[in-house]
Motif scaffolding. Structure first.
Motif, PDB file in Angstrom:
ATOM      1  N   GLN A  96      47.181  33.739  39.694  1.00 34.04           N
ATOM      2  CA  GLN A  96      46.399  34.788  39.733  1.00 34.04           C
ATOM      3  C   GLN A  96      46.157  33.925  40.983  1.00 34.04           C
ATOM      4  O   GLN A  96      46.247  34.409  42.498  1.00 34.04           O
ATOM      5  CB  GLN A  96      44.996  35.130  38.470  1.00 34.04           C
ATOM      6  N   PRO A 266      46.258  49.019  29.937  1.00 35.60           N
ATOM      7  CA  PRO A 266      46.846  48.314  30.460  1.00 35.60           C
ATOM      8  C   PRO A 266      45.151  47.477  31.811  1.00 35.60           C
ATOM      9  O   PRO A 266      45.448  46.771  31.882  1.00 35.60           O
ATOM     10  CB  PRO A 266      48.391  47.655  31.454  1.00 35.60           C
ATOM     11  N   ASN A 270      42.188  44.579  31.690  1.00 34.38           N
ATOM     12  CA  ASN A 270      42.417  43.407  32.738  1.00 34.38           C
ATOM     13  C   ASN A 270      41.992  43.581  33.617  1.00 34.38           C
ATOM     14  O   ASN A 270      41.053  42.367  34.149  1.00 34.38           O
ATOM     15  CB  ASN A 270      43.829  44.318  33.717  1.00 34.38           C
ATOM     16  N   GLN A 274      40.830  40.125  33.618  1.00 35.13           N
ATOM     17  CA  GLN A 274      41.639  38.563  34.780  1.00 35.13           C
ATOM     18  C   GLN A 274      39.926  38.050  35.772  1.00 35.13           C
ATOM     19  O   GLN A 274      38.839  38.566  35.188  1.00 35.13           O
ATOM     20  CB  GLN A 274      41.594  40.261  35.635  1.00 35.13           C
ATOM     21  N   ARG A 303      45.154  45.127  21.963  1.00 38.68           N
ATOM     22  CA  ARG A 303      45.422  44.181  23.298  1.00 38.68           C
ATOM     23  C   ARG A 303      44.206  43.066  23.186  1.00 38.68           C
ATOM     24  O   ARG A 303      44.705  41.567  23.695  1.00 38.68           O
ATOM     25  CB  ARG A 303      45.568  45.089  24.792  1.00 38.68           C
ATOM     26  N   LEU A 307      45.718  38.660  23.163  1.00 39.85           N
ATOM     27  CA  LEU A 307      45.153  37.469  24.665  1.00 39.85           C
ATOM     28  C   LEU A 307      45.102  36.606  24.306  1.00 39.85           C
ATOM     29  O   LEU A 307      44.155  36.090  23.351  1.00 39.85           O
ATOM     30  CB  LEU A 307      43.682  38.147  25.271  1.00 39.85           C
ATOM     31  N   ASP A 317      46.747  34.513  30.010  1.00 41.02           N
ATOM     32  CA  ASP A 317      46.183  35.552  30.673  1.00 41.02           C
ATOM     33  C   ASP A 317      44.548  35.185  30.935  1.00 41.02           C
ATOM     34  O   ASP A 317      44.371  36.222  31.406  1.00 41.02           O
ATOM     35  CB  ASP A 317      46.063  37.041  28.976  1.00 41.02           C
TER      36      ASP A 317
END
Ligand code: ADP
Length: 477
Positions: A96, A266, A270, A274, A303, A307, A317
């Motif tokens: 990132q 996703p 995300n 994020q 999901r 993580l 993640d």
């Protein structure tokens, strides 16, 4: 140990006091920053004014563009180095952090190309007149930057202002100033004239407040909390100068039963986790049509359970939160949800090798949350999402618009008419149909409505904000 100074008029200087630099992945102090004061802000504004009246202001638009293009190439070449620095300073997983560095390079590329394509218009008027408009820089622009995306926000704010011909004073966040200082170094090596970009590190209360209120500043750009945004606007108001405020959000993604679920999944998760959820445009509310609520919740939960949270260098993640205070704030919201009997559908896991002193927090998915619950209303700024069921298009719109914010919205449906109806109805500065964020394109104007702020950054639109219009009416008979 890193020892950073102030960057004013192309020179480095120490301040009277310092602030610690913490690595959020470990909790260790890795250096010090200069704690700039009102006097330092005075010096920086004077340096910017001198650059604007001097070498920087005298460049043509094309020459400014060439300087920005050179800086862009240098940033791109040093993306790894910048990513390492950002990962240490902000706790971002390395991938990132690298994406942020490349985004800064892309902003430089975009605005380098735009610098000489910004122009006024001619206006048909009375007989014997020729009327035209000139787009002129404001002069000195101030940029108060938050800690969550320092490089991207420098890109969309400072670089746009420079392209339009302004000289800038930047006040990075006290929690994350290192890449702003690195950027200043790179920009100077690439030929930016002294004073065009000045960086005054320090606290918001001292350096930030002095900058926002400075009578020598002609435009203020601020990204941060709604509460501080209101202070900035009031301070700038004393000098009657324009402000761009990019504030918080509680952005929804609205998922209808006919959506392409596999594509959506996703994005749904995300957009919430994020940068550990520390993103103004994070999607912290997932509005799901009741008929698919249970199966979608199961997929979201799976999901979440997958993580992994850990140190930035381990590139998992999710990284740590920026500080112990931020972690405590997010934990308080989670405890509040638990206390109110909300269902935690799933949590991520903190890696066993995550350093003890890091500010790690397991991403948490709350299910079946009432739209007016505190967790569905407040901007939490952590890896926490709430899932809210809805039964009709009208109800979805009502819930989506039922907060004080309006930054971004996502709509997931295969029904084109519905997508357009929702797009028109939601209160937001950006709407994404069957995606969320569109890769963050620098071309796409960004900003909010309501308590999410006003004014637009990014794209060409930002250049209009960083200039003022002069109308010229010439009578020639
Ligand atoms: P966050 O909640 O993301 O920390 P803030 O709004 O507190 O957001 O901070 C964003 C930026 O605003 C930082 O650079 C911070 O130093 C600065 N800031 C904080 N308080 C003030 C203030 N009173 N005046 C000007 N700037 C401030």
């Amino acid at each position: 140990m890193i020892t950073e100074q102030l960057f004013i008029a192309g020179k480095w200087s120490a301040a009277k006091a310092t602030l610690p630099v913490e690595d959020p992945s470990t909790g260790e102090i890795i250096g010090t920053l200069a704690a700039g004061t009102a006097d330092d802000v005075d010096a920086a504004v004077a340096a910017a004014q001198a650059a604007y009246s001097g070498a920087w202001g005298k460049l043509t638009a094309a020459e400014r563009g060439r300087v920005l293009a050179r800086i862009g190439k240098a940033v791109e070449a040093r993306a790894d180095e910048l990513a390492q620095l950002e990962a240490r300073d902000v706790g971002k997983p390395l991938k990132q952090a690298r994406a942020d560095a490349l985004a800064l390079a892309r902003y430089l590329e975009f605005y380098a190309g735009a610098a000489d394509k910004l122009h006024g218009e001619t206006i048909p008027y009375l007989a014997g007149y020729t009327v035209f408009t000139l787009r002129e820089p404001h002069g000195v622009t101030a940029h108060i930057i938050p800690w969550n995306y320092p490089m991207q926000i420098i890109g969309r704010s400072v670089v746009g202002a420079l392209a339009a011909g302004n000289a800038t004073v930047v006040k990075p966040a006290e929690e994350a100033s290192l890449t702003a200082l690195a950027f200043a170094r790179i920009a100077h090596e690439a030929g930016l004239p002294p004073g065009a970009l000045n960086v005054v590190t320090g606290t918001g209360e001292q350096a930030g407040a002095a900058l926002a209120a400075h009578p020598g500043v002609h435009h203020v750009s601020f990204t941060g909390s709604t509460a501080v945004g209101a202070l900035i606007q009031a301070a700038a108001g004393q000098n009657a100068v324009p402000v761009t405020l990019e504030l918080g959000g509680k952005s929804p993604q609205i998922v209808f039963a006919d959506a392409d679920m596999e594509r959506a999944l996703p994005f749904l998760v995300n957009a919430g986790i994020q940068n550990a959820g520390q993103t103004c445009s994070a999607s912290s509310r997932l509005l799901v049509e009741r008929t698919i609520y249970e199966p979608l919740l199961e997929k979201l939960s799976a999901r979440y359970r997958a993580l992994r949270v850990g140190a930035a260098r381990d590139d998992l993640d999710v990284g740590p939160l920026i500080s112990a205070a931020q972690k405590a704030r997010v934990e308080k919201y989670i405890a509040h949800g638990r206390g109110d009997g909300l269902t935690i559908a799933a949590e991520g896991a903190i890696a066993s090798n995550a350093p003890r002193g890091g500010h790690f927090l397991a991403p948490t998915l709350f299910a079946g949350v009432a739209p007016d619950h505190l967790l569905a209303q407040d901007e939490i700024f952590g890896p926490v999402q709430v899932v809210i069921p809805f039964s009709s298009e009208d109800e979805a719109i009502q819930i989506a618009n039922g907060t004080q914010y309006g930054l971004v919205a996502g709509v997931w449906t295969r029904d084109g008419g519905r997508a357009m109806r929702l797009t028109r109805a939601v209160h937001a500065g950006q709407v994404f149909i069957n995606n969320y964020g569109a890769g963050g394109g620098v071309e796409l104007p960004f900003g909010g409505v309501g308590r999410s702020g006003h004014g637009r950054e990014k794209g060409f639109e930002a250049l209009y904000a960083f200039t003022r219009l002069k109308t010229v009416a010439a009578f020639h008979g």
